[in-house]
Scaffold this motif. Structure first.
Motif: not given
Length: 321
Positions: A58-62, A122-123, A189-190, A210-211
């Motif tokens: 999930i973190l890699n997708f983000a 930064a993200h 939304t993601a 982050i959201l």
């Protein structure tokens, strides 16, 4: 007595959250260890037994999405992309096609662009540090202004330009804002859709943070577009956001998950800065729906649009809509 117990529980919970935050930042100090742990978890029998993706997945997708946003904003604000030192990782590293500095005429928009660019970088760095050696490399990204590029394809799908024409998000303040509008609502939304899938409370808190930032960015873009649209109705900026919103909805399925800036029929005298459901809650998108939009395809595919060769990592396929 019950009230005293509630207060005690509240302080205990707050202390626990602080402990988790301290532990998390200690983890960030050992990036390789975190990445290795995430990778081992993803390969373990326990992780394989799970029906959903791992936290690392999930973190890699983000991270893929953050690469895209950061590169767009960095080029627009500063005229160059991210340094190669924060683009390496697992999977095929790709180049960025297009991107250039915007000659802003509005000082506020220029300041917003620089702020958002710094936040998005930064993200990228935060997620890469959290993932360590498990972090994916930046995939190939298309942020060009060519007639065959992703921005032009998105604008064409929205009916903003005709066949063979091009949309240049770097040509003006307004075009930049419309380009940003394509990304920001999708990012919000993601993250909302992915957050409940995270098993680690520490990672969940980070994703929520982050959201929140992505929501701030989206509000800046939407508010600025709305103000400019009201000030200059002939520019049709509000109508353009509605068209982009409809195009996104045509890609991610039959459910209406998107709203432009036009006031809703239920409240025609109000602005529509925050796109919410009837309960005042932001919408969610699955990873597949998110990829439908960034791939610019409503079918199940593994690449296209802003990611010509697809994203890196295990979550790669868009949804079949």
């Amino acid at each position: 007595m019950d009230e005293q117990m509630s207060v005690t529980h509240a302080f205990d919970a707050r202390a626990k959250r602080r402990e988790e935050r301290r532990d998390f930042f200690k983890m960030l100090g050992g990036a390789a260890a975190v990445g290795s742990a995430a990778f081992v978890m993803a390969q373990s029998g326990e992780a394989q037994a799970q029906s959903g993706p791992t936290d690392a997945d999930i973190l890699n997708f983000a991270l893929n999405l953050e690469y895209l946003e950061a590169q767009f904003y960095y080029f627009a604000a500063f005229g160059s992309g991210l340094p190669n030192s924060i683009l390496t990782g697992t999977g095929a590293q790709g180049a960025v096609t297009g991107g250039r500095q915007v000659t802003f005429s509005d000082t506020l928009v220029a300041q917003y662009a620089r702020e958002i660019a710094a936040d998005e970088r930064a993200h990228v760095e935060f997620l890469r540090t959290a993932l360590g050696s498990a972090a994916v490399a930046q995939p190939a990204i298309d942020i060009s202004a060519s007639a065959n590029g992703a921005f032009s394809a998105a604008a064409r799908a929205a009916g903003l330009i005709g066949a063979g024409a091009s949309f240049d998000p770097y040509a003006s303040d307004e075009n930049f804002l419309l380009g940003a509008f394509i990304f920001e609502d999708v990012g919000v939304t993601a993250y909302k859709g992915a957050a409940p899938l995270l098993s680690s409370k520490t990672f969940l808190e980070a994703a929520a943070g982050i959201l929140a930032v992505e929501a701030y960015h989206a509000a800046i873009v939407r508010t600025t577009l709305y103000a400019k649209g009201i000030a200059t109705p002939s520019a049709q900026l509000i109508q353009a956001t509605d068209a982009i919103s409809n195009a996104r909805d045509s890609l991610d399925g039959t459910t209406d998950l998107d709203q432009g800036l036009s006031p809703l029929s239920s409240n025609p005298n109000a602005s529509n800065i925050a796109p919410l459901d009837a309960n005042g809650i932001a919408f969610s998108r699955s990873a597949g729906q998110t990829l439908n939009i960034v791939y610019l395809n409503n079918a199940q595919v593994n690449g296209g649009g802003f990611f010509p060769n697809g994203v890196n990592g295990t979550i790669r396929a868009s949804a079949a809509n």
